[in-house]
Design a protein around this motif. Structure first.
Motif, PDB file in Angstrom:
ATOM      1  N   MET A   1       0.822  -1.215   0.000  1.00 26.81           N
ATOM      2  CA  MET A   1       0.000   0.000   0.000  1.00 26.81           C
ATOM      3  C   MET A   1       0.852   1.259   0.000  1.00 26.81           C
ATOM      4  SD  MET A   1      -2.990  -1.058   2.643  1.00 26.81           S
ATOM      5  CE  MET A   1      -3.841   0.484   2.437  1.00 26.81           C
ATOM      6  N   VAL A   4       1.071   3.142  -3.421  1.00 19.44           N
ATOM      7  CA  VAL A   4      -0.147   3.667  -4.035  1.00 19.44           C
ATOM      8  C   VAL A   4      -0.437   5.038  -3.458  1.00 19.44           C
ATOM      9  CG1 VAL A   4      -2.600   3.303  -4.425  1.00 19.44           C
ATOM     10  CG2 VAL A   4      -1.051   1.348  -4.300  1.00 19.44           C
ATOM     11  N   VAL A  20      -7.975   7.276  -5.920  1.00 18.16           N
ATOM     12  CA  VAL A  20      -6.878   6.371  -6.143  1.00 18.16           C
ATOM     13  C   VAL A  20      -5.909   6.999  -7.136  1.00 18.16           C
ATOM     14  CG1 VAL A  20      -6.256   4.066  -6.895  1.00 18.16           C
ATOM     15  CG2 VAL A  20      -8.419   4.456  -5.737  1.00 18.16           C
ATOM     16  N   LYS A 199      -4.722  -5.984  -4.123  1.00 17.83           N
ATOM     17  CA  LYS A 199      -4.372  -5.229  -2.925  1.00 17.83           C
ATOM     18  C   LYS A 199      -5.297  -4.029  -2.831  1.00 17.83           C
ATOM     19  CE  LYS A 199       0.523  -6.528  -2.866  1.00 17.83           C
ATOM     20  NZ  LYS A 199       0.356  -7.457  -1.750  1.00 17.83           N
ATOM     21  N   GLY A 200      -5.546  -3.573  -1.628  1.00 18.16           N
ATOM     22  CA  GLY A 200      -6.422  -2.418  -1.495  1.00 18.16           C
ATOM     23  C   GLY A 200      -6.843  -2.181  -0.069  1.00 18.16           C
ATOM     24  N   TRP A 202     -10.721  -1.297   2.398  1.00 19.02           N
ATOM     25  CA  TRP A 202     -12.142  -1.014   2.466  1.00 19.02           C
ATOM     26  C   TRP A 202     -12.475  -0.472   3.850  1.00 19.02           C
ATOM     27  CZ3 TRP A 202     -14.863  -3.529   6.238  1.00 19.02           C
ATOM     28  CH2 TRP A 202     -14.387  -4.774   6.666  1.00 19.02           C
ATOM     29  N   MET A 212     -11.476   0.254  -2.209  1.00 21.92           N
ATOM     30  CA  MET A 212     -10.453   0.480  -3.224  1.00 21.92           C
ATOM     31  C   MET A 212      -9.693  -0.825  -3.423  1.00 21.92           C
ATOM     32  SD  MET A 212      -7.051   0.913  -4.017  1.00 21.92           S
ATOM     33  CE  MET A 212      -6.177   1.327  -2.516  1.00 21.92           C
ATOM     34  N   LEU A 213      -9.727  -1.354  -4.636  1.00 26.45           N
ATOM     35  CA  LEU A 213      -9.053  -2.602  -4.966  1.00 26.45           C
ATOM     36  C   LEU A 213      -8.201  -2.404  -6.204  1.00 26.45           C
ATOM     37  CD1 LEU A 213     -12.067  -5.060  -4.512  1.00 26.45           C
ATOM     38  CD2 LEU A 213     -10.222  -4.635  -2.876  1.00 26.45           C
ATOM     39  N   ARG A 214      -6.964  -2.886  -6.159  1.00 27.46           N
ATOM     40  CA  ARG A 214      -6.060  -2.791  -7.292  1.00 27.46           C
ATOM     41  C   ARG A 214      -5.512  -4.170  -7.628  1.00 27.46           C
ATOM     42  NH1 ARG A 214      -3.843   2.006  -8.927  1.00 27.46           N
ATOM     43  NH2 ARG A 214      -1.932   0.935  -9.534  1.00 27.46           N
ATOM     44  N   SER A 219      -8.837  -2.378 -11.832  1.00 25.69           N
ATOM     45  CA  SER A 219      -8.930  -1.747 -10.513  1.00 25.69           C
ATOM     46  C   SER A 219     -10.348  -1.221 -10.333  1.00 25.69           C
ATOM     47  CB  SER A 219      -7.913  -0.611 -10.365  1.00 25.69           C
ATOM     48  OG  SER A 219      -8.182   0.424 -11.286  1.00 25.69           O
ATOM     49  N   SER A 221     -12.833   1.278  -7.406  1.00 27.61           N
ATOM     50  CA  SER A 221     -12.991   2.023  -6.166  1.00 27.61           C
ATOM     51  C   SER A 221     -14.353   2.706  -6.154  1.00 27.61           C
ATOM     52  CB  SER A 221     -11.874   3.067  -6.006  1.00 27.61           C
ATOM     53  OG  SER A 221     -11.853   3.947  -7.105  1.00 27.61           O
TER      54      SER A 221
END
Length: 327
Positions: A1, A4, A20, A199-200, A202, A212-214, A219, A221
């Motif tokens: 993280m 990002v 993001v 990765k992200g 919530w 937010m998910l990558r 991706s 969000s």
């Protein structure tokens, strides 16, 4: 993280803007809650260069800027200063549709500055405090502006963010789009997502929901609140270079001396299609096309209260550009 760039911005009671990669938020670095070292961050954005409008004299140009400067970074205590500014330019002054004369000025702006502090305790709890004082109104520097005040208190319990953490908040602002001038409490449960392919982060609480998910290549969000909301999906072409589609709603408020009321609110629903990617190791650029509809200017304390003092604008398609960095 840590690789990002994203922010949790708190403007009023969860007028949260989580973005993001390049962020045009109005708040503090997200490391306030993750416990990461504070870094210098900035974001500037412009929405203008109109491509098409339903009415030739209803173009709107918007500019925003954010800067966070850490002044001291210690193991237990960290301090910084946060600055933000925004400007909204209309083609010409507008007149409200009914009631007493209430001409909407064409040049609106806001600027604020204030301290930020983070304290880490032996128990593992974290306390963050930020406050901002500024001016908002017609042509900053003129006499037709009013003082804005905002303050936020965030208490994060001692659980690691990757294991899940409870967060409690208290927020005050005299420039919200609704529930203005009221100290409001809030809470949330937040947890990091760290899997091999995704990765992200919530967070679920009152009154908001954020994810937010990558992954590669997709991706996603979303943020849903009564004050601002958005949904965004992205696709990565090569590494960090990619495209995104975003739908959002983010009203803005300006305090003015004069008019049918002391507050003028601007609302729009915006769809953006764009490209983003790094231009250096520490800076990220975004550019694309924005379509705004449902646009209106309202005199009054809140968007939720009925008023006859409003001007509606036709839809507009325009270019936008964002530059964000972290050092």
């Amino acid at each position: 993280m840590k690789h990002v760039i994203f922010y949790l911005a708190i403007m009023g009671m969860f007028s949260v803007s989580v973005v993001v990669d390049p962020a045009w938020s109005q708040g503090i670095p997200f490391s306030a809650l993750t416990g990461d070292e504070l870094q210098t961050t900035f974001s500037v954005e412009t929405i203008g260069g109109s491509l098409h409008t339903e009415a030739s004299n209803e173009r709107v140009r918007q500019m925003r800027g954010e800067l966070f400067l850490p002044l001291h970074r210690g193991e237990r205590q960290s301090y910084g200063i946060h600055l933000r500014a925004s400007r909204l330019l209309l083609d010409e002054a507008k007149t409200t549709s009914a009631g007493p004369s209430g001409t909407v000025p064409r040049d609106l702006g806001a600027a604020a500055v204030g301290p930020y502090a983070r304290f880490r305790f032996a128990s593992g709890d974290m306390l963050t405090i930020d406050a901002q004082v500024g001016r908002s109104g017609i042509r900053l520097g003129s006499g037709e502006t009013a003082t804005t005040v905002a303050a936020n208190l965030i208490w994060a319990r001692n659980q690691e963010i990757k294991e899940g953490r409870w967060i409690y908040l208290l927020s005050y602002s005299n420039s919200r789009s609704s529930l203005n001038g009221i100290p409001l409490p809030g809470f949330a449960y937040a947890k990091a997502v760290e899997r091999e392919s995704v990765k992200g982060f919530w967070a679920v609480g009152a009154p908001f929901f954020f994810v937010m998910l990558r992954g590669q290549p997709f991706s996603f969000s979303t943020l849903l609140t009564p004050f601002t909301s958005f949904v965004e999906t992205g696709y990565s072409f090569v590494g960090p270079f990619g495209a995104f589609l975003r739908f959002g709603w983010q009203p803005q408020g300006f305090k003015l001396n004069g008019g049918p009321a002391e507050r003028l609110l601007y609302e729009e629903f915006r769809t953006q299609l764009g490209l983003r990617g790094p231009i250096s190791r520490k800076m990220l650029a975004t550019l694309g096309v924005s379509y705004s509809d449902g646009r209106r200017l309202v005199w009054g304390e809140s968007l939720t209260k009925a008023t006859s003092y409003e001007s509606r604008l036709g839809a507009e398609t325009a270019l936008f550009f964002n530059l964000a960095g972290r050092f």
